[in-house]
Structure formats: C-alpha cells, structure tokens
Design a protein around this motif. Structure first.
Motif, short mmCIF file in Angstrom:
data_model
loop_
_atom_site.label_atom_id
_atom_site.label_comp_id
_atom_site.label_asym_id
_atom_site.label_seq_id
_atom_site.Cartn_x
_atom_site.Cartn_y
_atom_site.Cartn_z
N LEU A 212 0.83 -1.20 0.00
CA LEU A 212 0.00 0.00 0.00
C LEU A 212 0.86 1.25 0.00
O LEU A 212 1.98 1.26 0.52
N GLY A 213 0.33 2.33 -0.57
CA GLY A 213 0.97 3.63 -0.47
C GLY A 213 0.63 4.29 0.85
O GLY A 213 -0.15 3.77 1.65
N ILE A 214 1.21 5.47 1.04
CA ILE A 214 0.95 6.22 2.27
C ILE A 214 0.98 7.72 1.97
O ILE A 214 1.70 8.17 1.07
N THR A 215 0.19 8.45 2.71
CA THR A 215 0.23 9.91 2.65
C THR A 215 0.20 10.43 4.07
O THR A 215 -0.40 9.81 4.95
N TYR A 216 0.88 11.54 4.31
CA TYR A 216 0.86 12.11 5.65
C TYR A 216 1.12 13.61 5.61
O TYR A 216 1.79 14.12 4.72
N HIS A 217 0.50 14.29 6.60
CA HIS A 217 0.76 15.71 6.80
C HIS A 217 2.13 15.84 7.46
O HIS A 217 2.42 15.14 8.44
N LEU A 218 2.94 16.76 6.96
CA LEU A 218 4.26 16.96 7.56
C LEU A 218 4.80 18.31 7.13
O LEU A 218 4.57 18.77 6.02
N GLY A 219 5.52 18.95 8.04
CA GLY A 219 6.14 20.23 7.73
C GLY A 219 5.14 21.34 7.54
O GLY A 219 5.37 22.24 6.72
N GLU A 220 4.02 21.32 8.31
CA GLU A 220 2.99 22.33 8.13
C GLU A 220 2.89 23.30 9.31
O GLU A 220 2.08 24.23 9.27
N TYR A 221 3.72 23.11 10.33
CA TYR A 221 3.51 23.87 11.56
C TYR A 221 4.83 23.90 12.34
O TYR A 221 5.45 22.87 12.55
N GLN A 222 5.23 25.11 12.77
CA GLN A 222 6.50 25.21 13.47
C GLN A 222 6.51 24.39 14.76
O GLN A 222 7.52 23.80 15.14
N GLY A 223 5.35 24.35 15.45
CA GLY A 223 5.26 23.57 16.67
C GLY A 223 5.52 22.09 16.45
O GLY A 223 5.99 21.38 17.35
N GLU A 224 5.21 21.60 15.26
CA GLU A 224 5.47 20.21 14.90
C GLU A 224 6.98 19.94 14.88
O GLU A 224 7.45 18.90 15.35
N VAL A 225 7.73 20.89 14.33
CA VAL A 225 9.19 20.76 14.31
C VAL A 225 9.74 20.75 15.73
O VAL A 225 10.57 19.90 16.09
N ASP A 226 9.26 21.68 16.56
CA ASP A 226 9.71 21.73 17.94
C ASP A 226 9.38 20.42 18.68
O ASP A 226 10.18 19.92 19.48
N TYR A 227 8.19 19.89 18.41
CA TYR A 227 7.77 18.65 19.04
C TYR A 227 8.73 17.51 18.69
O TYR A 227 9.17 16.75 19.56
N ALA A 228 9.03 17.36 17.40
CA ALA A 228 9.91 16.27 16.97
C ALA A 228 11.32 16.43 17.54
O ALA A 228 11.94 15.46 17.97
N LEU A 229 11.81 17.66 17.55
CA LEU A 229 13.15 17.89 18.11
C LEU A 229 13.18 17.58 19.60
O LEU A 229 14.17 17.05 20.12
N THR A 230 12.09 17.93 20.29
CA THR A 230 12.04 17.68 21.72
C THR A 230 11.92 16.19 22.04
O THR A 230 12.61 15.67 22.92
N LYS A 231 11.04 15.48 21.32
CA LYS A 231 10.80 14.07 21.62
C LYS A 231 11.83 13.13 21.02
O LYS A 231 12.26 12.16 21.68
N TYR A 232 12.24 13.41 19.78
CA TYR A 232 13.11 12.47 19.07
C TYR A 232 14.52 12.99 18.86
O TYR A 232 15.41 12.23 18.49
N GLY A 233 14.73 14.29 19.02
CA GLY A 233 16.05 14.87 18.80
C GLY A 233 16.36 15.14 17.35
O GLY A 233 17.47 15.57 17.01
N ILE A 234 15.40 14.91 16.47
CA ILE A 234 15.55 15.16 15.04
C ILE A 234 14.26 15.74 14.50
O ILE A 234 13.22 15.73 15.18
N ARG A 235 14.28 16.24 13.26
CA ARG A 235 13.12 16.89 12.68
C ARG A 235 12.11 15.85 12.17
O ARG A 235 12.44 14.66 12.03
N PRO A 236 10.85 16.30 11.89
CA PRO A 236 9.79 15.34 11.58
C PRO A 236 10.10 14.34 10.46
O PRO A 236 9.89 13.13 10.64
N LEU A 237 10.56 14.80 9.31
CA LEU A 237 10.82 13.85 8.23
C LEU A 237 11.99 12.95 8.56
O LEU A 237 12.05 11.79 8.13
N GLU A 238 12.94 13.44 9.32
CA GLU A 238 14.03 12.59 9.76
C GLU A 238 13.52 11.48 10.67
O GLU A 238 14.03 10.35 10.64
N VAL A 239 12.51 11.77 11.47
CA VAL A 239 11.87 10.74 12.30
C VAL A 239 11.28 9.65 11.41
O VAL A 239 11.52 8.45 11.60
N PHE A 240 10.49 10.07 10.42
CA PHE A 240 9.85 9.11 9.53
C PHE A 240 10.89 8.30 8.75
O PHE A 240 10.71 7.11 8.52
N ASP A 241 11.97 8.95 8.36
CA ASP A 241 13.02 8.27 7.63
C ASP A 241 13.74 7.25 8.52
O ASP A 241 14.00 6.11 8.11
#
Length: 451
Positions: A212-241
C-alpha cells in the motif's frame, strides 16, 4: 479497420507524452484504455469507433490528480474566517473536532458533494488525506465514478488517552475489501504529534507487507518541528526516515513547507512525492520552496472544500503567481517553474506520483481524460494550449470528464449523480449543521483533541 469503443477528436490533444501537443488530434479508447493517439486523420483511418465524439473547439488532455484533499470537511466551507484560521493548530482546534461531530449521513453527503465537485472540475483521481468515516467516501466514489485513494483518519493520541495501535491498523485492514477499479486504499498519518512511535512502525510494516501507499501531513507547523526535536532529537521527516516510513511507495507528503536542507535531501534521494496546496499553504503556512528546486516530484492538492472550490486549475494559477514571486524576487528568474512543470504536476507526472498508469494519453494507459472548452471570450485566443490550461482555463471550462473511457461528466452535466438532489439535501441539513457550527463558534463545544 480495428474496432474501438470510443473515439474523441479535439482541436488540441495534450498527451503529456511525446509529442506533447497534437493539433487536430484524436484518441481511440477500447476496454477502458487508450488504444491509439495521433492526428485525427490517422486515428480515424485506422479505427472504427462505436461512438465518435467531436470536440473541435476543445482541448483534450489527461484528467487532473488532486494529491491532497479532505472530502469530509466541505460542510465547513465559508465558516473558516481569518480569526479561525489563526487557531493554533487549526486541525486539533476545529477541523478534526468538526469531523467527529458528523454522523454517517452527513459524512456521506459531504463526500458526495466533494467527489461530484471534483468530477465537474476535471479531477479524475484524488488522494483523501484521512477520512473519519471512510466507507461513506467509498460509497460516493462508487456512485460518481472517479478514482480515489481512500485513507482513514489515522492517529492514536487523544489528549491523555492513547488508543491501541493494533486497533487503528485493524481499521485500515477492514477497508481492503472495498478496493475495486475505482477505489484504492492507502495508509495515512494525520500528524507526527498525534501518533505514537508504535503506530508509525506498525503502519510502515502494514503498508510494506500489503503493498500500500501512504500519505501524511508533515512540515505544516513550526510547533510540529519543535515537538519532533524535543521528543526524538531530530526533525519530523528525519523521524519518519529513521523509522523506515520513507521506504513505502508511493509516498505523498502533504504540505512539506517547513523542511530543512537535510529533509529536502531525503525527499529527493528517496523519490518521495509532495502535495503542494497553493491556496492553503500560502495563507496558513507561508511561501513554498518548491519553485526554487527542479528535482522534486510533486503534485497539486486542493486541501479540501473547507478552504477551496476544489478547482485544481485555479490552484495552478495561484502556484504560478506565488512561485514566480519567489523565483523573481530571489534570483530574478522569470523563466523557471514553467508551465510544462506545472502541467506535469497537475497530471501526476504520468502516474509516477500515485503509482498508476494514468496522467498521460498513450497506448495502454487508463483512459482518464477531460475536455476543456475553447469557446469563451475569457479564454480566447488559445495560441498555446499549455499556456491556456495553466494561465487561463478553470474548472468551469471543463466540458467532459471520462474515467476508464466512460463519461462521468458530459457536456458539463454529471451522468450518474443528480446534482440538484445533492443541493436539496444540503439545504435540508443546513439547520443542524449551522447549530453544530454555532455551538463551536460560541465555545459550547470543547475539543478533546490536543497535543
């Protein structure tokens, strides 16, 4: 002479193949596929069509692909004003809570309104970003007849509550029997802040195991970047990668505005697709970086009827304006981000973006086609049909929409669906919808979704 189910002749055929433009061209269609395309004299001398349609003042081209839409948000149309647009973040404060207020009947009506509007605007293929009631969307697709990628609204973080990831994946699996020649099922992720790592890993495995394919919202909100850096230490797409989601094909990432150079490299190196929603991205997020780069696979999305009229030809004109503003303002380059690139994005790069043989008029491809009228003083003269499509024509100029060689819209009229009935049903339910909106407007509805 060989037989064909249908032959369509047009003043211009834009093939999105080679040659790009055929003047006085024709397409022979058989068993839902393109059998031949070329000069009308050649096609008509080789094929006998059981039906022959003459569109001598039209452009014939592949159907449009909406790479990001929310079919079950259209009942919010005209409700989201400047103040509500500024809600931080809009999806958890308004969009998802409203979706959850709707019952089956309202989500079906919303889906039907969205799908019929897309068909009339020449969209033959779309990707749903995440439907809260996906079976109602399946019903609408089957009724109207265009192609749709159906994805459930996928998340499992609800305030302090965590929904079991296996239950979420089971909901996707239960949709698979709905697949047919019009309906595809993919996975989706609503937002990195609304999912656990466990759900991300299980969605990845499910997609890879089931193809199956996949689609996702990403890189749409500065708070999302802050969240990923805080929780994972990397940016959102780097998390998914890092978690392996970028191995899934096709992948279409919605918005992707706030990406670092490293994240853009991941996009390019993994061959991932981006859904650029020019109107919504511009008014809610900021200028997109896409016009500055020529090596990224992308398509256009409407982001749904809550924000737009679901007219991708209009979205293309917004993209051209904001894209040129960026390239001219930074490099004084007026020729980059050209009309051919935008037309390829409109038609899914010959199906590469969605992993299907659509988006081009060539032998063996699905006969998903549209015709655009060239009989309006607002659009004439049409010296260059590509420039006409990108710069002047709109959804109101669509005359015919065909999917698999069958008319979904003919002479501007829906074939299998009565639009007047849909409008009457809408007026009948508007009092209850207004009540729901007024409750939200006056603070009587307290959203439980937050991050």
């Amino acid at each position: 002479m060989d037989k064909a189910d249908l032959i369509i002749r047009a003043k211009y055929v834009i093939t999105m193949a080679n040659p790009l433009i055929i003047e006085d061209g024709a397409v022979a269609i058989d068993n839902g596929l393109v059998k031949a395309v070329g000069r009308a004299s050649d096609v008509l001398s080789q094929y006998r069509g059981e039906g022959v349609i003459n569109r001598d003042r039209h452009i014939l081209m592949p159907g449009l692909i909406d790479t990001h839409t929310h079919t079950q948000q259209v009942l919010l149309r005209s409700f989201i004003n400047d103040e509500r647009l500024a809600l931080p973040p809009l999806w958890t404060k308004l969009l998802i809570p409203f979706e959850e207020l709707l019952n089956d009947d309202l989500t079906y009506l919303s889906s039907l309104m969205s799908v019929t509007a897309m068909a009339k605007n020449g969209i033959t293929y779309f990707i749903e970003a995440g439907a809260p009631r996906p079976r109602e969307l399946v019903k609408a697709i089957n009724e109207v007849g265009i192609r749709g990628v159906v994805t459930p609204s996928t998340f499992n973080v609800r305030g302090d509550e965590i929904i079991d990831a296996d239950d979420v994946i089971r909901g996707i699996e239960e949709l698979l029997p709905e697949v047919n020649d019009k309906v595809r099922v993919w996975c989706s992720i609503r937002q990195v802040m609304m999912v656990t790592e466990d759900l991300l890993l299980k969605a990845k495995d499910f997609c890879l195991n089931r193809g199956l394919g996949i689609t996702y919202h990403l890189g749409e909100y500065q708070g999302e970047v802050d969240y990923a850096l805080t929780k994972y230490g990397i940016r959102p797409l780097e998390v998914f990668d890092k978690l392996g989601l970028t191995l899934i094909r096709p992948t279409v990432i919605a918005h992707a505005i706030y990406l670092s150079s490293r994240e853009r490299t991941i996009i390019r190196d993994r061959g991932l697709g981006i859904a650029w929603c020019p109107t919504v991205d511009s008014i809610a997020m900021g200028p997109h970086w896409l016009p500055m780069f020529n090596d990224v696979l992308f398509g256009f999305g409407s982001d749904g009827g809550a924000f737009t009229s679901l007219d991708l030809l209009h979205e293309t004109k917004i993209a051209k304006a904001v894209g040129k503003a960026l390239t001219v303002g930074i490099t004084y380059d007026k020729s980059s981000f050209n009309s051919i690139t935008m037309l390829r994005a409109l038609t899914g790069w010959g199906g590469l973006l969605v992993g299907d043989n659509v988006g081009a008029i060539k032998e063996g491809f699905k006969a998903d086609l549209i015709t655009l009228r060239l009989n309006d003083t607002r659009a004439l003269p049409a010296y260059d049909p590509v420039e006409s499509v990108v710069s002047f024509l709109g959804g109101h100029d669509v005359n015919d929409t065909l999917v698999g060689g069958r008319f979904v819209v003919r002479d501007g009229k829906l074939i299998s669906t009565n639009e007047d009935d849909i409008i009457e049903k809408l007026y009948a339910v508007m009092p209850s919808v207004n009540e729901k909106l007024n409750n939200m407007k006056h603070g009587l509805f307290n959203p439980i979704l937050h991050t």
